[in-house]
Design a protein around this motif. Structure first.
Motif, PDB file in Angstrom:
ATOM      1  N   ARG A  43       0.846  -1.191   0.000  1.00  0.00           N
ATOM      2  CA  ARG A  43       0.000   0.000   0.000  1.00  0.00           C
ATOM      3  C   ARG A  43       0.881   1.241   0.000  1.00  0.00           C
ATOM      4  O   ARG A  43       1.725   1.401   0.890  1.00  0.00           O
ATOM      5  N   THR A  44       0.669   2.101  -0.985  1.00  0.00           N
ATOM      6  CA  THR A  44       1.432   3.336  -1.122  1.00  0.00           C
ATOM      7  C   THR A  44       0.475   4.521  -1.072  1.00  0.00           C
ATOM      8  O   THR A  44      -0.465   4.576  -1.873  1.00  0.00           O
ATOM      9  N   PRO A  45       0.674   5.492  -0.160  1.00  0.00           N
ATOM     10  CA  PRO A  45      -0.245   6.633  -0.066  1.00  0.00           C
ATOM     11  C   PRO A  45      -0.260   7.462  -1.346  1.00  0.00           C
ATOM     12  O   PRO A  45       0.784   7.709  -1.957  1.00  0.00           O
ATOM     13  N   VAL A  46      -1.447   7.882  -1.743  1.00  0.00           N
ATOM     14  CA  VAL A  46      -1.629   8.746  -2.899  1.00  0.00           C
ATOM     15  C   VAL A  46      -2.184  10.101  -2.478  1.00  0.00           C
ATOM     16  O   VAL A  46      -1.740  11.143  -2.959  1.00  0.00           O
ATOM     17  N   SER A  47      -3.148  10.107  -1.559  1.00  0.00           N
ATOM     18  CA  SER A  47      -3.767  11.332  -1.076  1.00  0.00           C
ATOM     19  C   SER A  47      -4.179  11.109   0.374  1.00  0.00           C
ATOM     20  O   SER A  47      -4.854  10.130   0.686  1.00  0.00           O
ATOM     21  N   PRO A  89       3.503   4.279   3.851  1.00  0.00           N
ATOM     22  CA  PRO A  89       3.473   3.037   3.054  1.00  0.00           C
ATOM     23  C   PRO A  89       3.661   1.824   3.949  1.00  0.00           C
ATOM     24  O   PRO A  89       4.419   1.859   4.929  1.00  0.00           O
ATOM     25  N   THR A  90       2.962   0.747   3.622  1.00  0.00           N
ATOM     26  CA  THR A  90       3.092  -0.518   4.335  1.00  0.00           C
ATOM     27  C   THR A  90       3.055  -1.658   3.330  1.00  0.00           C
ATOM     28  O   THR A  90       2.550  -1.513   2.221  1.00  0.00           O
ATOM     29  N   SER A  91       3.578  -2.782   3.725  1.00  0.00           N
ATOM     30  CA  SER A  91       3.517  -3.971   2.870  1.00  0.00           C
ATOM     31  C   SER A  91       3.582  -5.201   3.750  1.00  0.00           C
ATOM     32  O   SER A  91       4.031  -5.148   4.907  1.00  0.00           O
ATOM     33  N   GLY A  92       3.134  -6.318   3.212  1.00  0.00           N
ATOM     34  CA  GLY A  92       3.139  -7.548   3.977  1.00  0.00           C
ATOM     35  C   GLY A  92       3.108  -8.774   3.100  1.00  0.00           C
ATOM     36  O   GLY A  92       2.662  -8.736   1.948  1.00  0.00           O
ATOM     37  N   ASN A  93       3.598  -9.879   3.648  1.00  0.00           N
ATOM     38  CA  ASN A  93       3.558 -11.187   3.002  1.00  0.00           C
ATOM     39  C   ASN A  93       2.987 -12.177   4.005  1.00  0.00           C
ATOM     40  O   ASN A  93       3.245 -12.077   5.210  1.00  0.00           O
ATOM     41  N   SER A  94       2.230 -13.135   3.519  1.00  0.00           N
ATOM     42  CA  SER A  94       1.717 -14.152   4.426  1.00  0.00           C
ATOM     43  C   SER A  94       1.585 -15.482   3.706  1.00  0.00           C
ATOM     44  O   SER A  94       1.430 -15.539   2.481  1.00  0.00           O
ATOM     45  N   ALA A  95       1.679 -16.542   4.490  1.00  0.00           N
ATOM     46  CA  ALA A  95       1.467 -17.897   3.996  1.00  0.00           C
ATOM     47  C   ALA A  95       0.630 -18.636   5.030  1.00  0.00           C
ATOM     48  O   ALA A  95       0.871 -18.520   6.237  1.00  0.00           O
ATOM     49  N   SER A  96      -0.368 -19.364   4.567  1.00  0.00           N
ATOM     50  CA  SER A  96      -1.207 -20.142   5.480  1.00  0.00           C
ATOM     51  C   SER A  96      -1.439 -21.532   4.905  1.00  0.00           C
ATOM     52  O   SER A  96      -1.678 -21.688   3.704  1.00  0.00           O
ATOM     53  N   PHE A  97      -1.343 -22.520   5.784  1.00  0.00           N
ATOM     54  CA  PHE A  97      -1.560 -23.912   5.399  1.00  0.00           C
ATOM     55  C   PHE A  97      -2.626 -24.502   6.303  1.00  0.00           C
ATOM     56  O   PHE A  97      -2.568 -24.338   7.532  1.00  0.00           O
ATOM     57  N   THR A  98      -3.612 -25.156   5.712  1.00  0.00           N
ATOM     58  CA  THR A  98      -4.695 -25.764   6.484  1.00  0.00           C
ATOM     59  C   THR A  98      -4.900 -27.211   6.051  1.00  0.00           C
ATOM     60  O   THR A  98      -4.951 -27.513   4.851  1.00  0.00           O
TER      61      THR A  98
END
Length: 573
Positions: A460-464, A473-482
């Motif tokens: 996510r990058t701020p525009v206004s 700005p923020t960012s993330g990665n995730s992995a999930s196993f079920t």
């Protein structure tokens, strides 16, 4: 019926728990009759809908009209089985659960144990008649916090999509809505409701009503004219949300209503290998903050040519206007375009890739679903979009269909959806953001076992900036196993593992992981008991003294551990 009762009750029991940290289980691949092959703003047609819903005939075109990839979705088709009266099915239920945790705020310091009692009535309604088709699932939960009694209150969980046929083959009314909550400050696993105090949550509620007319001109063209009224509210429940380094909040309550008018014309089967679509869409927002006086307007023509049965060429050209009332104000008025291809391996295995200019920038958009043998399926998508969190909640209503338990799935691929307003990995911000999202899911089903692995990347990058707030700005990665396993016709277990990382310019980098083991058993017809054990841990490399801005006063880097036990009962009637 016994298996259905167990599945529905187990789903509701899991959702009744604040620590629910995994997607609601899908009943199948996502093509459960509702939304199977459908596309568009309520009712913008796919090829099968044109053939069956509008005319009752067979689609002889070698290409499907639903392959354009419009940013709209239809909950149900327009009456392919209108002559079959399958009626209504209403399943009420009542659940109660007891949660115990040793660290309700999941902090490294100032740990607080908590006991939460939840009472969760619910109702699941499915309808399939000549005049009404859809699914509605609603299960509000009253949560009583034994120690922090001021946190007690009602949370709403809701998904519903209903299509009403007012005049057969001509006039329709599409109704849909959704409600869920997420952690305001982020740093939790992405899959829904995590165990946290109520003053660290945002409740998002969205509704849409859309009447539209549909007219078919033989095999030449199909016309759809419609209006959509949208209403979205994001509520922090009068609690102080996380503050930025300058003392301003990242989020302030946001709500809007929107009025959208749209017209779509699609070519019919007489065009053979060539399919064309023209669309006009105008959306005006009346709301708070950046959405005060905002609008989106698009006029475009899109085409697809089937080179052969496996490869199609895609192209689009048009014009768009957008406006937001943030700081600085965001406005654009320019041409849009895209080129791409669609690879079709079989009726239910395909990949679409586009490159083009939308929202003021060039980007790639891709999606697809591929069957890997009989038991394994791969889903994936990637895209970029400008908008707010509240707008994403409204867009989700038109981009998803529901399975027969009311769970949202991607309208094109049939893959599971992580709702943006239930994704707790990244914190909530009310500014306009450029969001890049990529997700991939591989699932495998056996007679007694189901495996699923999901990967997610979001930036996510701020525009206004929303006036009166701070953004970053923020960012993330995730992995999930079920892994879900059926021990017997009346008893099942599941094991879920999740891991995520997040990056923040101010709060530094962190990661979170959790392990959840669950047992569900039908104690007697209609009565299901559940037991869940969850252990979750997150770290944070704080880049400045958070104690000045974090309401929990957890100002040190390190790892916070939280252990939770949930026991519950649910009776379906």
């Amino acid at each position: 019926m016994r298996g259905t009762s167990l599945a529905a009750a187990a789903t509701w029991l899991a959702l009744a728990s604040p620590a629910h940290a995994q997607p609601r289980p899908l009943s199948g691949s996502g093509s459960s009759g509702l939304g199977s092959g459908s596309i568009s703003r309520p009712g913008i047609l796919s090829g099968s809908d044109v053939a069956e819903g509008a005319s009752g005939g067979a689609d002889s075109s070698p290409v499907r009209l639903g392959d354009f990839g419009l940013p709209f979705g239809s909950a149900v088709d327009t009456g392919a089985d209108a002559g079959q009266q399958r009626g209504w099915n209403i399943v009420p239920s009542l659940g109660i659960s007891q949660l115990a945790t040793d660290n309700i705020n999941q902090t490294r310091r100032n740990k607080q144990a908590e006991f939460v009692t939840s009472i969760t009535p619910g109702v699941l309604v499915t309808m399939d008649t000549a005049r009404a088709q859809g699914v509605v699932s609603y299960d509000p939960s009253y949560r009583y916090y034994a120690n922090g009694t001021s946190q007690s209150g009602v949370d709403h969980n809701f998904n519903g999509q209903v299509l009403l046929t007012l005049v057969p083959e001509f006039l329709f009314l599409d109704l849909r809505g959704s409600a869920s909550r997420q952690a305001a400050g982020g740093g939790y696993n992405q899959g829904g409701e995590n165990t946290t105090s109520r003053d660290n949550t945002i409740q998002t509620t969205s509704f849409q009503i859309s009447p539209y007319i549909l007219q078919r001109f033989g095999g030449t063209a199909n016309l759809q004219l419609g209006y959509a009224f949208q209403s979205v509210t994001q509520d922090s429940r009068d609690n102080t949300v996380l503050l930025g380094p300058n003392g301003l909040p990242y989020f302030q309550d946001q709500d809007f209503t929107a009025h959208e008018f749209y017209a779509v014309v699609r070519s019919g089967e007489e065009f053979g290998r060539l399919a064309l679509e023209g669309r006009l869409i105008s959306t005006d927002y009346i709301g708070t903050g950046v959405l005060d006086g905002a609008y989106r307007r698009t006029a475009a023509v899109e085409g697809r040519y089937a080179i052969n049965r496996f490869v199609s060429a895609l192209g689009e050209i048009g014009f768009e206007e957008q406006r937001y009332s943030g700081l600085p104000p965001f406005e654009l008025s320019e041409a849009i375009w895209s080129v791409g291809t669609r690879l079709t391996f079989s009726e239910d295995s395909w990949v679409t890739v586009r490159y083009g200019h939308h929202d003021g920038f060039n980007s790639v958009q891709a999606e697809g679903t591929v069957g890997l043998g009989v038991r394994t399926r791969l889903y994936g998508s990637y895209g970029e979009r400008i908008g707010t969190g509240a707008q994403r909640a409204a867009d989700l209503l038109t981009n998803t269909t529901l399975d027969d338990l009311g769970n949202p799935v991607d309208r094109n691929t049939g893959g599971p959806i992580v709702q943006p307003f239930a994704n707790s990995l990244l914190g909530v911000q009310s500014s306009v953001m450029r969001t890049r999202t990529g997700t991939a899911t591989i699932s495998q089903g056996w007679d007694r076992d189901t495996f699923s692995l999901t990967l997610l990347r979001e930036e996510r990058t701020p525009v206004s900036v929303d006036p009166g707030t701070f953004t970053e700005p923020t960012s993330g990665n995730s992995a999930s196993f079920t892994w879900s396993h059926s021990l017997s016709p009346s008893t099942s277990t599941s094991l879920s593992l999740q891991y995520g990382t997040y990056e923040s310019a101010r709060f530094g980098d962190g990661n979170v992981y959790s392990v959840q083991a669950s047992l569900f058993s039908e104690l007697k017809p209609g009565l299901v008991g559940s037991l869940q054990l969850i252990s979750s841990s997150r770290s944070n490399q704080a880049s400045f003294d958070r104690s000045r801005f974090d309401r929990f006063g957890d100002n040190s880097s390190g790892r916070a551990l939280q252990n939770t036990i949930i026991a519950g009962l649910r009776q379906t009637f």
